[in-house]
Design an enzyme around this catalytic site. Structure first.
Site, PDB file in Angstrom:
ATOM      1  N   ALA A  75       0.846  -1.185   0.000  1.00  0.00           N
ATOM      2  CA  ALA A  75       0.000   0.000   0.000  1.00  0.00           C
ATOM      3  C   ALA A  75       0.885   1.239   0.000  1.00  0.00           C
ATOM      4  O   ALA A  75       2.104   1.154   0.193  1.00  0.00           O
ATOM      5  CB  ALA A  75      -0.902  -0.012   1.231  1.00  0.00           C
ATOM      6  N   GLN A  77       1.390   3.502   2.109  1.00  0.00           N
ATOM      7  CA  GLN A  77       2.133   3.672   3.358  1.00  0.00           C
ATOM      8  C   GLN A  77       2.715   2.346   3.857  1.00  0.00           C
ATOM      9  O   GLN A  77       2.803   2.102   5.063  1.00  0.00           O
ATOM     10  CB  GLN A  77       1.228   4.299   4.420  1.00  0.00           C
ATOM     11  N   SER A  78       3.172   1.517   2.954  1.00  0.00           N
ATOM     12  CA  SER A  78       3.708   0.205   3.293  1.00  0.00           C
ATOM     13  C   SER A  78       4.988   0.292   4.123  1.00  0.00           C
ATOM     14  O   SER A  78       5.982   0.900   3.708  1.00  0.00           O
ATOM     15  CB  SER A  78       3.996  -0.574   2.011  1.00  0.00           C
ATOM     16  N   ASN A  79       4.983  -0.359   5.287  1.00  0.00           N
ATOM     17  CA  ASN A  79       6.202  -0.486   6.095  1.00  0.00           C
ATOM     18  C   ASN A  79       7.217  -1.385   5.408  1.00  0.00           C
ATOM     19  O   ASN A  79       8.425  -1.144   5.473  1.00  0.00           O
ATOM     20  CB  ASN A  79       5.864  -1.058   7.468  1.00  0.00           C
ATOM     21  N   ALA A  81       7.642  -1.818   2.195  1.00  0.00           N
ATOM     22  CA  ALA A  81       8.288  -1.081   1.102  1.00  0.00           C
ATOM     23  C   ALA A  81       9.387  -0.183   1.641  1.00  0.00           C
ATOM     24  O   ALA A  81      10.502  -0.133   1.105  1.00  0.00           O
ATOM     25  CB  ALA A  81       7.245  -0.268   0.339  1.00  0.00           C
TER      26      ALA A  81
END
Length: 318
Positions: A75, A77-79, A81
Site C-alpha cells: 500500500a 504507506q507500506s512499512n 516497502a
C-alpha cells in the site's frame, strides 16, 4: 528443542536480540496480566520494524542469485516497502516499489509523509498505481529486466517467515515462562513464522493473532499455509481474532486510537495506526473481557510501523 536456520542464506541487517521490555504501568492500567513488549520496532536499519527480519532471509536468497534489483509491492504507506528501500540502499541494490492506493485516503499527510517520504529518501523508484491493471503492467515491465528479484507483499512467503522463526527462538531464550504471544496479522508472514517457531520449539504457549485487514478465517488459512511449509503445526494453540479490524485495512477506529494513547501515556511506547495499534486494541479488549486472565504473562510483539503514524496526523491532532 533448538531451532537451526544455519542452512538458509541470510544477510544480518538488524540489531539482535531486540529488547523484551516489562510494562508495569500498562499492566497496572489494565488490571493485569503482566504485559511485556518485544521491541521489534527498535532494531536499527530503516527506522525499524518487523519486515527487517524477513528481509534478512529474502535478501540472502536473492543475493545468492546475483540480483541487482529488488521489486516489491505494498500500500502507499507500506512499512515493508520502506524497509526494503532502506535495505537496498545499504546493500547497493536498485529498489523498485509498486505501491497501490488501497486505503481510501487522499489527504496530503497520507500521500506525502510517513513511509512514502522515506521511500524516496532511501532512493527507491516509487511507482504509484491506481488500478490492478496498472499494477500488473508496471510489474511486467520492471520484471522483464535481468537480475531482478521479486518480494511479495509484506515479505510474506516461505522464505520471509524464517525471520520470525528466528525471532521466536530469540524470545524463548529471553523468557520462556509466558502464556500468550500477541501478534498483528496482515499478510500473515510474521504470525506464521511465530507459529512455526512455537512448534519447532515445542513451546506450550498460545499464539494470539490479531487481524488488521482480513477475516479470522482468511488469516487462519494464510498462517497455516505459510507455517506448514516450515513446521508441523499439530498441537499449535492458535487463537485468531478479527474484532479490531473495523471498517477495513488502514482505516482507524476509536478503539485503536484508545490503545495507541494507552501505550504512549503509560510506557512511552509508540504504536502505529495500521498494525500494532489495532493488535493492541484487540489485546486490550481481551483483557477487559477476561479472555486473558489477570494471572497470565503475555508478550505483545511490536512490529513497528511508526513512520506511518505521521500519515494519520489529521486524526491524531484533531
Amino acid at each position: 528443542m533448538a531451532v537451526d536456520l544455519s542452512g538458509y542464506p541470510r544477510v544480518v541487517l538488524g540489531q539482535w536480540p531486540t529488547a523484551l521490555e516489562d510494562c508495569p504501568r500498562l499492566t497496572e492500567a489494565l488490571g493485569g496480566p503482566r504485559i511485556l513488549v518485544k521491541r521489534d520496532d527498535v532494531n536499527g536499519l530503516g527506522v525499524g520494524g518487523n519486515k527487517l527480519r524477513k528481509l534478512e532471509f529474502l535478501i540472502g536468497e536473492a543475493r545468492e542469485s546475483g540480483v541487482d534489483t529488488v521489486i516489491t509491492f505494498g500500500a502507499l504507506q507500506s512499512n515493508h516497502a520502506r524497509q526494503t528501500a532502506a535495505v537496498c540502499a545499504k546493500l547497493g541494490l536498485q529498489c523498485e516499489l509498486i505501491l497501490t492506493k488501497s486505503v481510501p485516503r487522499s489527504d496530503v499527510a497520507y500521500e506525502r509523509s510517513g513511509n512514502v517520504l522515506l521511500d524516496n529518501l532511501y532512493g527507491a523508484n516509487v511507482h504509484i498505481c491506481d488500478t490492478e491493471e496498472e499494477t500488473v503492467a508496471t510489474y511486467e515491465r520492471l520484471a522483464a529486466r535481468e537480475k531482478t528479484a521479486t518480494f511479495p507483499v509484506g515479505g510474506s512467503n516461505e522464505t520471509g517467515i524464517l525471520g520470525y522463526v528466528a525471532a521466536t527462538a530469540e524470545l524463548h531464550a529471553q523468557l520462556a515462562s509466558i502464556s500468550k504471544i500477541v501478534v498483528p496479522v496482515g499478510s500473515a508472514g510474521t504470525a506464521a513464522g511465530v507459529a512455526a517457531g512455537i512448534c519447532l520449539l515445542d513451546w506450550p504457549v498460545t499464539l494470539v493473532a490479531a487481524c488488521v485487514s482480513h477475516t479470522a478465517d482468511e488469516s487462519r488459512a494464510d498462517i497455516t499455509r505459510l507455517a506448514s511449509a516450515v513446521a508441523n503445526l499439530d498441537g499449535l494453540d492458535l487463537l485468531i481474532t478479527d474484532r479490531a479490524v473495523g471498517p477495513g485495512y488502514g482505516i482507524p477506529t476509536a478503539e485503536m486510537w484508545g490503545a495507541l494513547r494507552l501505550f504512549a501515556r503509560t510506557e512511552g511506547i509508540t504504536l502505529d495506526p495500521v498494525y500494532s495499534g489495532k493488535a493492541a486494541a484487540a489485546m486490550v479488549d481481551m483483557i477487559r473481557n477476561g479472555e486473558i486472565g489477570a494471572d497470565e504473562t503475555i508478550v505483545f510483539l511490536h512490529t513497528g510501523g511508526v513512520p506511518g503514524l505521521f500519515a494519520y496526523a489529521p486524526e491524531l491532532t484533531g
